[in-house]
Write a protein that holds these residues in place. Sequence first.
Motif, PDB file in Angstrom:
ATOM      1  N   ALA A   1      53.282  25.183 -32.491  1.00 39.60           N
ATOM      2  CA  ALA A   1      54.476  24.363 -32.686  1.00 39.60           C
ATOM      3  C   ALA A   1      55.702  25.014 -32.050  1.00 39.60           C
ATOM      4  CB  ALA A   1      54.700  24.148 -34.171  1.00 39.60           C
ATOM      5  N   LEU A   2      55.803  26.349 -32.100  1.00 39.16           N
ATOM      6  CA  LEU A   2      56.951  27.050 -31.524  1.00 39.16           C
ATOM      7  C   LEU A   2      56.990  26.922 -29.995  1.00 39.16           C
ATOM      8  CD1 LEU A   2      56.967  30.340 -33.658  1.00 39.16           C
ATOM      9  CD2 LEU A   2      58.659  28.504 -33.730  1.00 39.16           C
ATOM     10  N   PHE A   3      55.834  26.888 -29.348  1.00 34.80           N
ATOM     11  CA  PHE A   3      55.786  26.873 -27.883  1.00 34.80           C
ATOM     12  C   PHE A   3      55.488  25.485 -27.310  1.00 34.80           C
ATOM     13  CE2 PHE A   3      55.679  31.415 -28.271  1.00 34.80           C
ATOM     14  CZ  PHE A   3      56.188  31.887 -27.062  1.00 34.80           C
ATOM     15  N   LYS A   4      55.448  24.483 -28.146  1.00 31.34           N
ATOM     16  CA  LYS A   4      55.104  23.138 -27.680  1.00 31.34           C
ATOM     17  C   LYS A   4      56.058  22.665 -26.589  1.00 31.34           C
ATOM     18  CE  LYS A   4      54.428  18.394 -29.295  1.00 31.34           C
ATOM     19  NZ  LYS A   4      54.437  17.484 -30.475  1.00 31.34           N
ATOM     20  N   ASP A   5      57.358  22.709 -26.837  1.00 31.35           N
ATOM     21  CA  ASP A   5      58.343  22.231 -25.861  1.00 31.35           C
ATOM     22  C   ASP A   5      58.410  23.133 -24.635  1.00 31.35           C
ATOM     23  OD1 ASP A   5      58.930  20.153 -27.578  1.00 31.35           O
ATOM     24  OD2 ASP A   5      60.648  21.189 -28.495  1.00 31.35           O
ATOM     25  N   VAL A   6      58.240  24.434 -24.851  1.00 34.60           N
ATOM     26  CA  VAL A   6      58.295  25.378 -23.730  1.00 34.60           C
ATOM     27  C   VAL A   6      57.162  25.092 -22.744  1.00 34.60           C
ATOM     28  CG1 VAL A   6      58.097  27.800 -23.082  1.00 34.60           C
ATOM     29  CG2 VAL A   6      59.414  27.146 -25.103  1.00 34.60           C
ATOM     30  N   LEU A   7      55.965  24.923 -23.289  1.00 34.96           N
ATOM     31  CA  LEU A   7      54.811  24.703 -22.423  1.00 34.96           C
ATOM     32  C   LEU A   7      54.878  23.344 -21.727  1.00 34.96           C
ATOM     33  CD1 LEU A   7      51.977  26.153 -24.696  1.00 34.96           C
ATOM     34  CD2 LEU A   7      53.145  27.259 -22.784  1.00 34.96           C
TER      35      LEU A   7
ATOM     36  N   LYS B 104      56.840  22.710 -14.475  1.00 35.33           N
ATOM     37  CA  LYS B 104      57.888  22.167 -13.607  1.00 35.33           C
ATOM     38  C   LYS B 104      58.956  23.209 -13.309  1.00 35.33           C
ATOM     39  CE  LYS B 104      61.302  18.466 -13.352  1.00 35.33           C
ATOM     40  NZ  LYS B 104      61.874  17.280 -14.045  1.00 35.33           N
ATOM     41  N   GLN B 105      59.357  23.955 -14.308  1.00 36.58           N
ATOM     42  CA  GLN B 105      60.456  24.914 -14.138  1.00 36.58           C
ATOM     43  C   GLN B 105      59.968  26.313 -13.783  1.00 36.58           C
ATOM     44  OE1 GLN B 105      63.051  24.841 -17.528  1.00 36.58           O
ATOM     45  NE2 GLN B 105      63.347  22.620 -17.450  1.00 36.58           N
ATOM     46  N   LYS B 106      58.653  26.506 -13.736  1.00 37.41           N
ATOM     47  CA  LYS B 106      58.100  27.827 -13.442  1.00 37.41           C
ATOM     48  C   LYS B 106      58.674  28.869 -14.414  1.00 37.41           C
ATOM     49  CE  LYS B 106      56.066  26.045  -9.846  1.00 37.41           C
ATOM     50  NZ  LYS B 106      54.594  25.778  -9.854  1.00 37.41           N
ATOM     51  N   THR B 107      58.552  28.582 -15.689  1.00 42.11           N
ATOM     52  CA  THR B 107      59.218  29.382 -16.721  1.00 42.11           C
ATOM     53  C   THR B 107      58.571  30.748 -16.878  1.00 42.11           C
ATOM     54  OG1 THR B 107      59.789  27.362 -17.892  1.00 42.11           O
ATOM     55  CG2 THR B 107      59.920  29.421 -19.144  1.00 42.11           C
ATOM     56  N   VAL B 108      59.442  31.735 -17.077  1.00 40.52           N
ATOM     57  CA  VAL B 108      58.993  33.076 -17.422  1.00 40.52           C
ATOM     58  C   VAL B 108      59.770  33.515 -18.663  1.00 40.52           C
ATOM     59  CG1 VAL B 108      58.829  35.488 -16.730  1.00 40.52           C
ATOM     60  CG2 VAL B 108      58.409  33.671 -15.044  1.00 40.52           C
TER      61      VAL B 108
END
Length: 240
Positions: free
Chosen positions: A154-160, A165-169
């Motif tokens: 649930a904590l990483f749902k929006d991040v993932l 698309k944003q190539k998040t790190v």
Amino acid sequence: MSTTRHLINRQRRRQAVGNPTVPAAPAPADANAEKGPAGTKGQEPPEREGATGDTATSKGRSGRRYSASLLVLCALTLLLGAFAGFAHSRSAALRDEPARGNTALTDLARTSEIKGQTAKAVASLFSYDQAKPAAFENAKKTLLTGKAVTQHQALFKDVLAGAEKQKTVITTTVTDSAVERIDGDRARVLVFADQSSVGTAGTEKPSPQDQGVYAGAMFAVDLVDQGGRWLVEGIDTFGR
């Protein structure tokens, strides 16, 4: 006639001299003070006997009150002694049962071990590189158990959702921690960490969000010992 009168007067004077009048002896002021009911001296009057009885009664009542107070004090002493003994035995029992006692402050070696494993687990579970997702997936499989699996998801749902698309790190580093409790094979650790999130998507003019977001984080993790490895079984973000 004078001779006869003279003889009569003379006879009267002789009678007066021969039979003098004796005054009566005065009666005692208080006959009961000298004589009792049986006519003997030295006995106390009735009213004084009553006074002596009242004094004896008063002394008897005082003695009974003193005895009652003494019994109450003895009872309180026994109760307090019993409570002290119970408290001592109870505290000793808690010390003798590690599963019921918090050993976070007494078992320094185990406390240090838990802090070290927690720092590594948090760094792996809360860091994510979109270019290398395998490390993140492996951390979830090997370091999470119980309800922590769904909590982490649930904590990483929006991040993932926007990571590709944003190539998040996302990089998380534990700056400090405190072991609140060690209770047998379970522990609770308060974690302080620094987090940075950067979008590495190739754009000519990166947005402020792409340039990076930095923040401090504080949360608690509940751990369980499974074969010498401390796994995260609960994540508490304090309502955030």
